[in-house]
Design a protein around this motif. Structure first.
Motif, PDB file in Angstrom:
ATOM      1  N   THR A  24      52.477  55.801  50.266  1.00 58.62           N
ATOM      2  CA  THR A  24      52.259  57.172  50.737  1.00 58.62           C
ATOM      3  C   THR A  24      53.420  58.067  50.346  1.00 58.62           C
ATOM      4  OG1 THR A  24      50.950  56.351  52.588  1.00 58.62           O
ATOM      5  CG2 THR A  24      51.813  58.586  52.771  1.00 58.62           C
ATOM      6  N   MET A  25      54.635  57.554  50.460  1.00 65.91           N
ATOM      7  CA  MET A  25      55.812  58.346  50.084  1.00 65.91           C
ATOM      8  C   MET A  25      55.802  58.650  48.593  1.00 65.91           C
ATOM      9  SD  MET A  25      58.665  56.499  52.480  1.00 65.91           S
ATOM     10  CE  MET A  25      60.046  57.370  51.792  1.00 65.91           C
ATOM     11  N   VAL A  26      55.457  57.675  47.772  1.00 65.21           N
ATOM     12  CA  VAL A  26      55.400  57.883  46.314  1.00 65.21           C
ATOM     13  C   VAL A  26      54.317  58.894  45.974  1.00 65.21           C
ATOM     14  CG1 VAL A  26      54.816  56.786  44.125  1.00 65.21           C
ATOM     15  CG2 VAL A  26      56.395  55.662  45.685  1.00 65.21           C
ATOM     16  N   LEU A  27      53.127  58.724  46.550  1.00 56.70           N
ATOM     17  CA  LEU A  27      52.024  59.636  46.253  1.00 56.70           C
ATOM     18  C   LEU A  27      52.313  61.053  46.711  1.00 56.70           C
ATOM     19  CD1 LEU A  27      48.918  57.419  47.011  1.00 56.70           C
ATOM     20  CD2 LEU A  27      49.735  58.204  44.781  1.00 56.70           C
ATOM     21  N   SER A  28      52.973  61.206  47.861  1.00 60.55           N
ATOM     22  CA  SER A  28      53.272  62.563  48.318  1.00 60.55           C
ATOM     23  C   SER A  28      54.293  63.224  47.402  1.00 60.55           C
ATOM     24  CB  SER A  28      53.765  62.564  49.762  1.00 60.55           C
ATOM     25  OG  SER A  28      55.018  61.910  49.858  1.00 60.55           O
ATOM     26  N   THR A  29      55.198  62.444  46.812  1.00 56.56           N
ATOM     27  CA  THR A  29      56.147  62.991  45.848  1.00 56.56           C
ATOM     28  C   THR A  29      55.426  63.387  44.572  1.00 56.56           C
ATOM     29  OG1 THR A  29      57.880  61.565  46.724  1.00 56.56           O
ATOM     30  CG2 THR A  29      58.247  62.496  44.549  1.00 56.56           C
ATOM     31  N   MET A  30      54.468  62.566  44.126  1.00 55.58           N
ATOM     32  CA  MET A  30      53.728  62.861  42.910  1.00 55.58           C
ATOM     33  C   MET A  30      52.824  64.074  43.098  1.00 55.58           C
ATOM     34  SD  MET A  30      52.726  59.010  41.736  1.00 55.58           S
ATOM     35  CE  MET A  30      51.426  59.585  40.705  1.00 55.58           C
ATOM     36  N   ALA A  31      52.353  64.321  44.317  1.00 54.07           N
ATOM     37  CA  ALA A  31      51.418  65.395  44.569  1.00 54.07           C
ATOM     38  C   ALA A  31      52.096  66.755  44.540  1.00 54.07           C
ATOM     39  CB  ALA A  31      50.732  65.178  45.909  1.00 54.07           C
ATOM     40  N   THR A  45      46.135  73.152  45.073  1.00 49.37           N
ATOM     41  CA  THR A  45      45.366  71.915  44.982  1.00 49.37           C
ATOM     42  C   THR A  45      44.376  71.989  43.824  1.00 49.37           C
ATOM     43  OG1 THR A  45      43.605  72.732  46.420  1.00 49.37           O
ATOM     44  CG2 THR A  45      45.469  71.597  47.494  1.00 49.37           C
ATOM     45  N   MET A  46      43.879  70.822  43.429  1.00 47.31           N
ATOM     46  CA  MET A  46      42.845  70.773  42.393  1.00 47.31           C
ATOM     47  C   MET A  46      41.591  71.507  42.870  1.00 47.31           C
ATOM     48  SD  MET A  46      44.128  69.262  39.800  1.00 47.31           S
ATOM     49  CE  MET A  46      45.773  69.835  40.218  1.00 47.31           C
ATOM     50  N   LYS A  47      41.318  71.457  44.160  1.00 45.57           N
ATOM     51  CA  LYS A  47      40.171  72.169  44.722  1.00 45.57           C
ATOM     52  C   LYS A  47      40.309  73.671  44.449  1.00 45.57           C
ATOM     53  CE  LYS A  47      36.489  72.722  47.309  1.00 45.57           C
ATOM     54  NZ  LYS A  47      35.170  72.314  46.843  1.00 45.57           N
ATOM     55  N   GLN A  48      41.503  74.221  44.620  1.00 40.74           N
ATOM     56  CA  GLN A  48      41.703  75.648  44.374  1.00 40.74           C
ATOM     57  C   GLN A  48      41.561  75.975  42.887  1.00 40.74           C
ATOM     58  OE1 GLN A  48      41.923  78.061  46.777  1.00 40.74           O
ATOM     59  NE2 GLN A  48      41.565  79.378  45.012  1.00 40.74           N
ATOM     60  N   THR A  62      29.042  81.996  31.545  1.00 42.18           N
ATOM     61  CA  THR A  62      28.872  80.854  30.651  1.00 42.18           C
ATOM     62  C   THR A  62      28.554  79.574  31.416  1.00 42.18           C
ATOM     63  OG1 THR A  62      31.246  80.459  30.669  1.00 42.18           O
ATOM     64  CG2 THR A  62      30.363  81.760  28.838  1.00 42.18           C
ATOM     65  N   GLY A  63      27.708  79.642  32.397  1.00 44.03           N
ATOM     66  CA  GLY A  63      27.251  78.424  33.056  1.00 44.03           C
ATOM     67  C   GLY A  63      27.879  78.170  34.401  1.00 44.03           C
ATOM     68  N   GLU A  64      27.609  76.989  34.917  1.00 49.35           N
ATOM     69  CA  GLU A  64      28.080  76.610  36.233  1.00 49.35           C
ATOM     70  C   GLU A  64      28.988  75.393  36.137  1.00 49.35           C
ATOM     71  OE1 GLU A  64      24.904  76.100  39.002  1.00 49.35           O
ATOM     72  OE2 GLU A  64      23.881  77.903  38.295  1.00 49.35           O
ATOM     73  N   VAL A  65      29.889  75.310  37.076  1.00 43.68           N
ATOM     74  CA  VAL A  65      30.817  74.195  37.147  1.00 43.68           C
ATOM     75  C   VAL A  65      30.619  73.527  38.494  1.00 43.68           C
ATOM     76  CG1 VAL A  65      33.249  73.556  37.166  1.00 43.68           C
ATOM     77  CG2 VAL A  65      32.482  75.429  35.730  1.00 43.68           C
ATOM     78  N   GLU A  66      30.677  72.186  38.527  1.00 43.83           N
ATOM     79  CA  GLU A  66      30.557  71.486  39.791  1.00 43.83           C
ATOM     80  C   GLU A  66      31.764  70.605  40.022  1.00 43.83           C
ATOM     81  OE1 GLU A  66      27.012  69.782  41.044  1.00 43.83           O
ATOM     82  OE2 GLU A  66      25.732  71.213  39.996  1.00 43.83           O
ATOM     83  N   TYR A  67      32.382  70.775  41.165  1.00 41.65           N
ATOM     84  CA  TYR A  67      33.508  69.943  41.572  1.00 41.65           C
ATOM     85  C   TYR A  67      33.639  70.109  43.071  1.00 41.65           C
ATOM     86  CZ  TYR A  67      38.260  68.124  41.914  1.00 41.65           C
ATOM     87  OH  TYR A  67      39.366  67.390  42.241  1.00 41.65           O
ATOM     88  N   ASP A  68      33.022  69.210  43.800  1.00 40.20           N
ATOM     89  CA  ASP A  68      33.034  69.350  45.241  1.00 40.20           C
ATOM     90  C   ASP A  68      33.213  67.978  45.865  1.00 40.20           C
ATOM     91  OD1 ASP A  68      32.957  70.841  47.541  1.00 40.20           O
ATOM     92  OD2 ASP A  68      30.793  70.706  47.750  1.00 40.20           O
ATOM     93  N   ASP A  72      40.351  63.585  45.045  1.00 40.83           N
ATOM     94  CA  ASP A  72      41.639  64.199  44.767  1.00 40.83           C
ATOM     95  C   ASP A  72      41.656  65.711  44.996  1.00 40.83           C
ATOM     96  OD1 ASP A  72      40.013  64.945  42.660  1.00 40.83           O
ATOM     97  OD2 ASP A  72      41.516  64.545  41.121  1.00 40.83           O
ATOM     98  N   ALA A  73      40.552  66.264  45.457  1.00 41.48           N
ATOM     99  CA  ALA A  73      40.412  67.716  45.556  1.00 41.48           C
ATOM    100  C   ALA A  73      41.530  68.382  46.352  1.00 41.48           C
ATOM    101  CB  ALA A  73      39.059  68.078  46.150  1.00 41.48           C
ATOM    102  N   THR A  74      41.991  67.741  47.393  1.00 41.63           N
ATOM    103  CA  THR A  74      43.055  68.338  48.207  1.00 41.63           C
ATOM    104  C   THR A  74      44.333  67.511  48.201  1.00 41.63           C
ATOM    105  OG1 THR A  74      42.195  67.260  50.189  1.00 41.63           O
ATOM    106  CG2 THR A  74      41.408  69.498  49.726  1.00 41.63           C
ATOM    107  N   LYS A  75      44.385  66.485  47.357  1.00 47.76           N
ATOM    108  CA  LYS A  75      45.560  65.611  47.332  1.00 47.76           C
ATOM    109  C   LYS A  75      46.485  65.877  46.152  1.00 47.76           C
ATOM    110  CE  LYS A  75      43.200  61.896  49.782  1.00 47.76           C
ATOM    111  NZ  LYS A  75      42.231  62.774  50.378  1.00 47.76           N
ATOM    112  N   LEU A  76      45.923  66.184  44.984  1.00 43.97           N
ATOM    113  CA  LEU A  76      46.749  66.436  43.810  1.00 43.97           C
ATOM    114  C   LEU A  76      47.039  67.916  43.681  1.00 43.97           C
ATOM    115  CD1 LEU A  76      45.013  64.071  41.253  1.00 43.97           C
ATOM    116  CD2 LEU A  76      47.048  63.631  42.628  1.00 43.97           C
TER     117      LEU A  76
END
Length: 157
Positions: A24-31, A45-48, A62-68, A72-76
């Protein structure tokens, strides 16, 4: 006197817990965003990033994008650079760029525009006719090209 549990299962559980805390400590540093985006961007975040991109795509039609609901949407996290800056930490100054004067790959009227509805050429430093100095944001034009964005051409080579 305190009673200590020393069973093999307890040791495994303690080791697993320590590994989870370390991961968790490593991932929070990477995020976290690198170099706090150098003061030239916002950490988001990736979500934003998805929301921003979806709004842009709908503007140019030019079309639609889907990412929901991706894991990783709120982690990276990543840097969204201000206009004029780029790079993973927004520390690189962008050079000006216009259409390639010889209509090279990605140049105006080449059919390779990133967003045809906007007549926009992206990711081509110095109009494809020079090298960008990312520290100063100035173009060093190739022989035969000149101008701030190297978008002008000389017949004298």
């Amino acid at each position: 006197a305190p009673h200590f549990v020393t069973t093999p299962n307890y040791c495994k559980m303690k080791t697993t817990l320590l590994l989870l805390v370390a991961a968790t400590m490593v991932l929070s540093t990477m995020a976290a965003c690198p170099n706090s985006c150098s003061g030239h961007g916002t950490c988001q975040t990736m979500k934003q990033f998805y929301v921003d991109h979806a709004e842009f795509i709908s503007e140019v039609g030019t079309g639609e994008v889907e990412y929901d609901s991706a894991w990783d949407a709120t982690k990276l996290m990543g840097c969204k650079c201000e206009s004029g800056y780029r790079g993973p930490d927004c520390s690189l100054k962008e050079c000006p760029s216009l259409a390639d004067p010889q209509t090279g790959p990605g140049g105006k009227d080449s059919g390779l525009l990133d967003f045809p509805a906007m007549n926009n050429v992206e990711y081509r430093d110095c109009s494809g006719r020079g090298i960008c100095d990312y520290e100063t944001g100035l173009c060093q034009c190739f022989e035969g090209a000149y101008g701030e964005a190297c978008n002008l051409q000389s017949i004298l080579v």
